[in-house]
Design a protein around this motif. Structure first.
Motif, PDB file in Angstrom:
ATOM      1  N   ASN A 192      -1.730   4.082  -0.604  1.00 49.91           N
ATOM      2  CA  ASN A 192      -2.834   3.877  -1.532  1.00 49.91           C
ATOM      3  C   ASN A 192      -4.011   3.298  -0.757  1.00 49.91           C
ATOM      4  O   ASN A 192      -3.958   2.166  -0.263  1.00 49.91           O
ATOM      5  N   SER A 193      -5.059   4.091  -0.627  1.00 43.87           N
ATOM      6  CA  SER A 193      -6.163   3.695   0.251  1.00 43.87           C
ATOM      7  C   SER A 193      -6.886   2.451  -0.267  1.00 43.87           C
ATOM      8  O   SER A 193      -7.551   1.760   0.492  1.00 43.87           O
TER       9      SER A 193
ATOM     10  N   ALA B  39       0.807  -1.218   0.000  1.00 46.95           N
ATOM     11  CA  ALA B  39       0.000   0.000   0.000  1.00 46.95           C
ATOM     12  C   ALA B  39       0.847   1.279   0.000  1.00 46.95           C
ATOM     13  O   ALA B  39       0.535   2.227  -0.716  1.00 46.95           O
TER      14      ALA B  39
ATOM     15  N   GLU C 249       3.534   7.668   0.378  1.00 45.15           N
ATOM     16  CA  GLU C 249       2.080   7.871   0.425  1.00 45.15           C
ATOM     17  C   GLU C 249       1.396   6.511   0.464  1.00 45.15           C
ATOM     18  O   GLU C 249       1.950   5.503   0.057  1.00 45.15           O
TER      19      GLU C 249
END
Lengths: 66, 59, 1348
Positions: free
Chosen positions: C1312-1313, C1296, C1310
């Protein structure tokens, strides 16, 4: 000291140990009432800081299960 | 055309296979009638203690 | 093995978790009772020691329990199924026992709404009293007119006091009159009143229950006037009313019924010198109760059988004796009893001063007058409607002996109650017949009587001493002791399961169980559907059919399914493994394989049940975990561990856990004395007979199709296999022969869970395929309530504390918790609910949230694992973000586990709620991102499995790209000849290829490979390279069907001689119809080439069946050919077993070898020579073969790059790892990526096709949603704090986190939802503290810990 009861803070993984604690209830298993449960999403979430914070706040034991 | 087709499926048996079929069908946009003769779903698998090869609890 | 109540949950974690009442057919005791008294019900209550409740059950239909408990001839006991074990339960005596324990006056009088209508009842016998009781309960004003000075009718004046003390009867009459029933004694109908008169006098209705009080005549001369002849009923009545006090001399009684016996015993008690009974038949025909006859014998009554009086002897008008004749039994008469016939010339005289004829009674209807308008039937009894009991005059009813002729009291009770129902309806103007005309429903489906039930003696009452018996009218029988009564009651086998005591209705606080719902029965509902999937499973084989295992006789012989329950924590011994006979821990357990499978001698199941080897190993391993000292042995024929990772499990069981595997089929089990141990005999492989003793034997029972399912299949006109499973084809493995009807699970063939789950998804895909046009037409969508913005508001917490019936409130002091929580910071509203989860509570909660403007909700109840979604739904409906919720488990974690200590449980509940309050104040609304799913699919691999998958996707309406690296579709199928079902594979293949090529939703990319994958579930961008061309395809889901290949052996001289080939090479010869095959005189197959070896420890699953099939083909081409199959275990699982049987019948020779003594292959003078040690002979044998086929392993087409690009894992053997071995076999843990075919594990064509369809089905569940919603409780990175170390990207199991490549935050991480699962691993690994976990943030956990 004979009536001393320890306070234990318990971090339980939502997917296994929390379910196991649920099942212990379903099976009406009886155990001492000394634990206080904190549900966490996974023991991967566990941080040493939580253990330290528990002891700082007067816990006599910390139990992490997952 | 669509008037003749009924968008629902009957799944007979609520064991592991029946539940999986029902879930897949419902998630695919079909109304499912899951028919099970006993009062709960789960079938034979729910009677098992653990499953191999991982020895996971069958529940 | 344990005991289950009728009201039950199948097991602790059952879904739905509700209890249900199970009912079989009505218990035969209850059905047999003419008074419909629920015998099963009160017997159960007595067993539990609930005597008052027992009386409540009885008085629902019978107001005189103590009376009937003494004198009833108990037809219930004749019907009792306990007699199949030992003898019927003493039901009648138990009824008396219950009545003896409780004063009837203690039963509460129900609230009765009084009515003004009057009802007259003539006769205070059992019929009249019962009718009065039920009419009074309905509120009618009831008056009973009784001719005698006492009540009870025959109960009082026909039954002697030593059998039924008058005090008992009087108390029970009081029980009736306390409802307001008035009895007018000494009022004789016909003299003091008339029926017509009553009706004219304001009575709405009249019930006639006058009984049969007129004696029948012997028909002898002088009967009416000779002194000393006293009719039986009159004699008993005079005795009961005290009109006769004493008698002298000899008494002779004629008859064989209760009246005769009662008269005899009464005469004895009144001083008669000698009492004789003359009965014209034998004891067997005697209609009196057996107990009474026995008592009479005991009391020295001289009962003479086969005698009939022919003449009265008198002197001066006074009786001196009776001349009798001997009888013999002739042909049966109308009653079925043999007719007595006089023996000519056998006359003799019985001296008698008193003769009591007791040969029957008649109804005395002489009181009837013309104005009454009531008619009699041809026997002189009252004629009534058989349902309503109404006579020929409207409003006048009759029942009891007066209607039936002399019969038993309980029948009169039944008639009285039925008449009361009619009278009530008559007066109310309702239809008297509605719902009452009895349907004859065959009663046969009862709770099965458990095997191995212990035989117990029937409880009998003690009697008073003989001197006391003969000298007076004290009651003879002394009731049962409490201990004996309860033990007797607990012998009940619960025929109906539910005893309908209705105790559950009394205690159900939620009002879910009412008299009405308790009565609910099966109903038929018609449903219109587009497709049907039959997944009705299997039935475990019933081993009592195999007598030699003694499953019925030996308590310590259990089935594997029973053993599973023994192992289970929710099982009968709570997971403590003990054997059934003495609850000792077994130290030595044997498993017997193939019980009811691979067995044609003792049952018809020639197939292999596929799952038993594996489950036996698992049970042995788990049993060893329970007790490491355990000696566990598995007796088997072939060890069939052909599933994924099963062989490793088998190896570990042998080598790590020390389970003994013994290749032998055991045929005898003998018990060792009374020890419960079991002695078994078996023949070892070397031929030696071994005798061994085990503590327990587990039968590994096979799988069968149930008779009910066979019937269903017949109804659907579905073709079945010889093994009674559903017939399917390899290309359509889940389609039955009936269009629109699909099959999944073990109805298609015995199979394990992963295969059943694969089939289930495949069936869903197939069933949905026909209904695409109607997708989403019948499903419902939910209305969306706009979410309230709570940002900036201070917390306003609402806490709902649940009683869970008494589950929580029985232990935890709820009021105390409420008071405590009310004082906690930010808590605005506190309340308690009986059941927080009930539907009406949800509605109330929604209102409360709005009314009090609450913005954080706590529910202290059960577990969030089952109930959190429900309450979150309620929050959404109240306009709150669903993450502003916290559940506190004060049931599973407090009340249930600290039952013994309510104070500590209450304290813990308070603490847990306090912790939740501390946390929830810090919770904030979370966003769930909704991402569109690209409705395009990609399938990588164009073999059978990939093509099937693509076809399913396309036919459900999704654009599908099929990527194949070769220049044609089909993969390995091009090298295969026939399936085990005999289907021609080239034909199948071209059929499927044709379908794929003509399917407009499929785009085929040949000579192509995946070179790059970007994106995630719902939005992949995949680059396909074909030669020099590149193409980017956007798709929402991907299925990896990359297949496998044949292992090219390095052993057995492969490659050194053209006569040595692999299985596929042999198939190629067959496909080419190679003429040389016809000339093969000697063929050898070597199995497990490259499989089940240390470096490749898995079974390739297909090779045994393949070789057996090929051997048969060679035999077909040249029946004279010698064919050998050298094997380690033959694994022709399921119905493939029949091929194995066929091969053996055809003369194929099977020789077993072991891993450490493999066959040796040598080339000698152009011949292939194979040496193998025969395990039976123990000697090496040498075979010269024209053809040696190596059944070589299946290898996956390992592609690390592809695995990395799709972020999917591989196991040690390079097969892909599915999401879950059992529950997610056709999908990866990575969302949106699926798998099928040989890339998952070796499998035959039908299974590969099924998995292709299954992968499609799983993918369609995503595609059909159109969007995916991400979880709100996921990790979030603050780029300002992130140091870009990349730890998070390396620890995340779901890939993620990633480092941003460009822009302001380049180099930072970051999340990744769509990929994040919210485990929090990255959060605790982050050295910069830049990552937070929404919903489980540091401050939230600290807050909980602070107040814990």
């Amino acid at each position: 000291m004979s009536d001393w009861e320890p306070k234990i803070i318990t971090f339980l993984c939502n997917w296994c140990s929390y379910g196991a604690a649920d099942l212990a209830g379903v099976s009406r298993m009886q155990y001492p009432a000394n634990i206080r449960v904190v549900r966490i999403p996974c023991t991967g979430r566990m941080s040493p800081k939580f253990v330290l914070a528990s002891f700082m706040n007067g816990a006599d034991g910390v139990w992490i299960s997952g | 055309m669509s008037k003749d087709v009924i968008g629902s499926v009957m799944v007979v048996g609520g064991g592991i296979a029946g539940m999986q079929s029902a879930l897949d069908l419902a998630d695919s946009g079909y109304y499912v009638h899951l028919v099970e003769k006993s009062p709960s779903i789960g079938g034979a698998m729910s009677q098992l203690d653990k499953t191999f090869p991982t020895n996971d609890c069958a529940m | 093995m344990g005991h289950r109540n009728a009201v039950y949950r199948p097991y602790a974690q059952a879904v739905p978790g509700a209890y249900s009442v199970s009912k079989k057919d009505k218990s035969p005791c209850t059905t047999a009772c003419p008074g419909s008294v629920n015998a099963h019900g009160y017997v159960s209550m007595i067993g539990e020691g609930k005597y008052k409740e027992a009386l409540e059950v009885i008085t629902r239909t019978l107001p005189m329990p103590g009376v009937l408990g003494r004198i009833c001839p108990h037809p219930c006991e004749d019907a009792c199924r306990r007699s199949e074990v030992d003898s019927a339960i003493s039901i009648c005596t138990l009824k008396r026992f219950a009545a003896d324990q409780v004063e009837l006056s203690e039963l509460e009088i129900p609230e009765i709404e009084q009515r003004k209508e009057k009802v007259a009842i003539i006769g205070a016998g059992p019929a009249g009293l019962t009718a009065a009781y039920f009419l009074a309960l309905e509120g009618f004003q009831v008056t009973i007119f009784e001719a005698l000075p006492v009540g009870g009718g025959m109960l009082r004046v026909g039954i002697p006091d030593y059998r039924l003390p008058p005090s008992i009867l009087e108390k029970e009459i009081e029980f009736i009159t306390r409802l307001g029933v008035e009895i007018k004694y000494n009022t004789r109908v016909g003299k003091d009143i008339t029926i017509d008169g009553l009706l004219n006098d304001g009575y709405e209705s009249v019930f006639i229950g006058v009984g049969c009080h007129k004696d029948m005549k012997l028909g002898l001369e002088g009967e009416e006037d000779v002194e000393g002849v006293i009719p039986g009923v009159k004699f008993l009545r005079d005795a009961a009313l005290g009109e006769t006090k004493e008698i002298k001399g000899n008494v002779a009684i004629v008859g064989g019924g209760d009246v005769a016996i009662d008269a005899a015993r009464t005469a004895l008690r009144m001083g008669a010198d000698k009492v004789s009974i003359l009965y014209r038949r034998t004891e067997a025909e005697m209609p009196a109760r057996d107990e009474e006859i026995e008592d009479a014998f005991e009391e020295d009554v001289d009962i003479q059988f086969l005698r009939a009086p022919v003449e009265l002897l008198q002197e001066n008008g006074k009786l001196t004796g009776v001349k009798c004749i001997r009888m013999e039994l002739g042909e049966p008469d109308d009653s079925g009893r043999r007719r007595p016939v006089p023996v000519e010339g056998s006359e003799f005289v019985v001296d008698a001063d008193i003769l009591i004829p007791a040969i029957g009674q008649k109804t005395d209807a002489s009181f009837l007058q013309e104005a009454d308008g009531v008619e009699l039937n041809k026997w002189g009894d009252f004629a009534v409607d058989q349902v309503t009991y109404q006579t020929s005059r409207e409003g006048v009813f009759a029942g009891g002996d007066a209607e039936t002729g002399a019969s038993i009291a309980i029948a009169a009770v039944g008639a009285g109650r039925e008449a009361a129902i009619s009278i009530a309806r008559y007066i109310k103007g309702e239809d008297m017949k509605e719902g009452r005309e009895g349907l004859e429903i065959p009663q046969s489906d009862f709770n099965p009587i458990p095997d191995k039930m212990e035989k117990k003696a029937r409880a009998k009452m003690d009697r008073i001493p003989m001197e006391e018996r003969k000298s007076g009218f004290t009651e003879v029988e002394i009731g049962l002791s409490e201990e004996i009564a309860r033990a007797e009651a607990n012998k009940c086998v619960d025929c109906m399961v539910c005893c309908e005591c209705l105790e559950c209705v009394k205690v159900c606080g939620a009002g879910a169980l009412t008299f009405e719902t308790h009565e609910e029965e099966d109903r038929i509902e018609a449903v219109e559907v587009g497709s049907i999937v039959i997944s009705s499973g299997f039935e475990p084989y019933e081993p009592s059919k195999l007598d030699f295992f003694g499953y019925d006789r030996h308590p310590n012989v259990v089935t594997a399914l029973q053993f599973e329950r023994l192992l289970s924590a929710s099982g009968p011994f709570e997971g403590h493994v003990v054997r059934p006979s003495d609850h000792k821990e077994p130290k030595k357990i044997a498993w017997f394989q193939c019980v009811g499978s691979r067995e044609t001698n003792n049952c018809d199941n020639d197939y292999c049940s596929s799952v038993c080897c594996m489950y036996a190993i698992k049970e042995a391993v788990i049993a060893k975990e329970h007790d490491s000292e355990l000696d566990a042995s598995i007796f088997y024929m072939d060890m069939r561990t052909f599933g994924k990772d099963f062989e490793k499990y088998y190896d570990d069981a042998k080598n790590k856990h020390g389970i003994n595997f013994i290749r032998s089929r055991v045929h005898t089990i003998d018990p060792v004395g009374d020890t419960g141990d079991l002695e078994i005999r078996y023949v070892r492989e070397d031929g030696e007979l071994v005798v061994d003793t085990f503590d327990m034997v587990v039968l590994s029972i096979g799988l069968e199709t149930s008779p009910g399912l066979k019937e269903l299949a017949e109804k659907f006109n579905i073709e079945m296999t010889p093994g009674n499973f559903c017939q399917t084809d390899s290309l359509t493995p889940v389609a039955t022969s009936q269009p629109g009807v699909y099959v999944s699970g073990s109805f298609q063939g015995p199979k394990d869970i992963p295969q059943a789950v694969v089939d289930a998804s495949a069936a869903a895909a197939a069933a949905g395929q026909n209904l695409v046009a109607a997708r989403n037409t019948l499903t419902q969508t939910r209305e969306i309530v706009p979410e309230r913005n709570i940002i900036g508001e201070r917390p306003r917490i609402g806490a709902f504390i649940c009683h869970c019936g008494i589950n929580i409130s029985g232990t935890v002091n709820i009021p105390e918790v409420l008071d405590y929580v009310r004082e906690l910071p930010h808590v605005e509203y506190v309340t308690d609910n009986l059941y927080s989860c009930s539907q009406d509570t949800q509605a109330t909660m929604t209102e409360i949230i709005k009314e009090y403007n609450l913005n954080r909700i706590i529910v202290a109840a059960c577990t969030p694992k089952t109930h959190e979604p429900l309450f979150q739904e309620t929050l959404i409906n109240a306009g709150l973000n669903k993450y502003l919720f916290e559940m506190v488990n004060i049931r599973n974690h407090a009340s249930w586990v600290h039952k013994e200590n309510p104070e500590l449980a209450t304290q813990k509940a308070k603490d847990l709620v306090r912790m939740a309050v501390a946390k929830i104040g810090l919770k904030m609304p979370l966003k769930e991102a909704e991402l569109a799913v690209n409705p395009t699919a990609m399938v990588v691999g164009g073999g059978l499995s990939g093509m099937s998958s693509a076809l399913s996707l396309a036919r459900q309406g999704y654009q599908t790209h099929l990527i194949e690296k070769a220049d044609k579709l089909g993969g390995n199928a091009h090298s295969l000849y026939k399936t085990w079902k005999g289907e021609n594979i080239p034909d199948m293949l071209s059929d499927l290829m044709g379908q794929v090529q003509s399917e407009e939703n499929i785009t085929i990319h040949l000579n192509s490979a995946v070179s790059n994958v970007e994106g995630f579930v719902g939005n992949f961008q995949t680059t396909i390279t074909s030669g020099n061309e590149e193409e980017v395809i956007e798709h929402g889901v991907a299925t990896l069907a990359t297949g496998g290949q044949e292992y090219k052996p390095a052993e057995y001289c492969y490659g050194d001689d053209p006569k040595i080939v692999t299985s596929l090479e042999l198939d190629q010869k067959m496909l080419n119809n190679d003429a040389s095959l016809d000339d093969v005189d000697c063929a050898v197959f070597i199995q497990c080439v490259g499989s089940r070896e240390p470096e490749r420890p898995y079974c390739s699953r297909v090779c045994c069946t393949h070789s057996v099939e090929s051997a048969l083909e060679l035999k077909k081409r040249n029946p004279e050919a010698r064919v050998f199959i050298l094997y380690r275990d033959i694994r022709t699982y399921g119905e493939r077993e029949r091929k194995y049987i066929e091969a053996r019948k055809a003369g194929v020779v099977f020789i077993r070898y072991s891993l450490n003594d493999k066959p040796a292959v040598a080339l000698k003078d152009g011949k292939v020579s194979i040496t193998v040690k025969d395990h039976v002979l123990g000697k090496n044998i040498e075979i010269e073969a024209d053809l040696l086929t190596l059944a070589s392993a299946i290898l996956p087409n390992r592609d690390d790059q592809l695995a990395q690009m799709f972020k999917v894992p591989m196991n040690d053997d390079s097969f892909f790892i599915e999401r879950h071995a059992k529950l997610g076999p056709s999908e990866f843990a990575t969302d949106g990526v699926f798998l099928c075919g040989l890339a998952h594990y070796p499998k035959p064509i039908d299974e590969a096709v099924a998995q292709g369809q299954a992968a499609a089905s799983r993918a369609i569940t995503l595609l059909a949603q159109g969007t995916i919603t991400t979880n709100g409780e996921i990790a979030a990175i603050d780029p300002m704090s992130c140091s870009g170390c990349g730890i998070c990207t390396s620890v995340c199991p779901y890939s993620a986190p990633s480092l941003i490549e460009e822009g302001r935050f380049a180099g930072k991480s970051e999340i990744n939802s769509a990929l994040c699962k919210g485990c929090g691993l990255c959060v605790s690994s982050c050295r910069s503290g830049a990552i937070r976990l929404n919903g489980y943030d540091n401050d939230q956990i600290f807050a909980m810990v602070d107040v814990a």
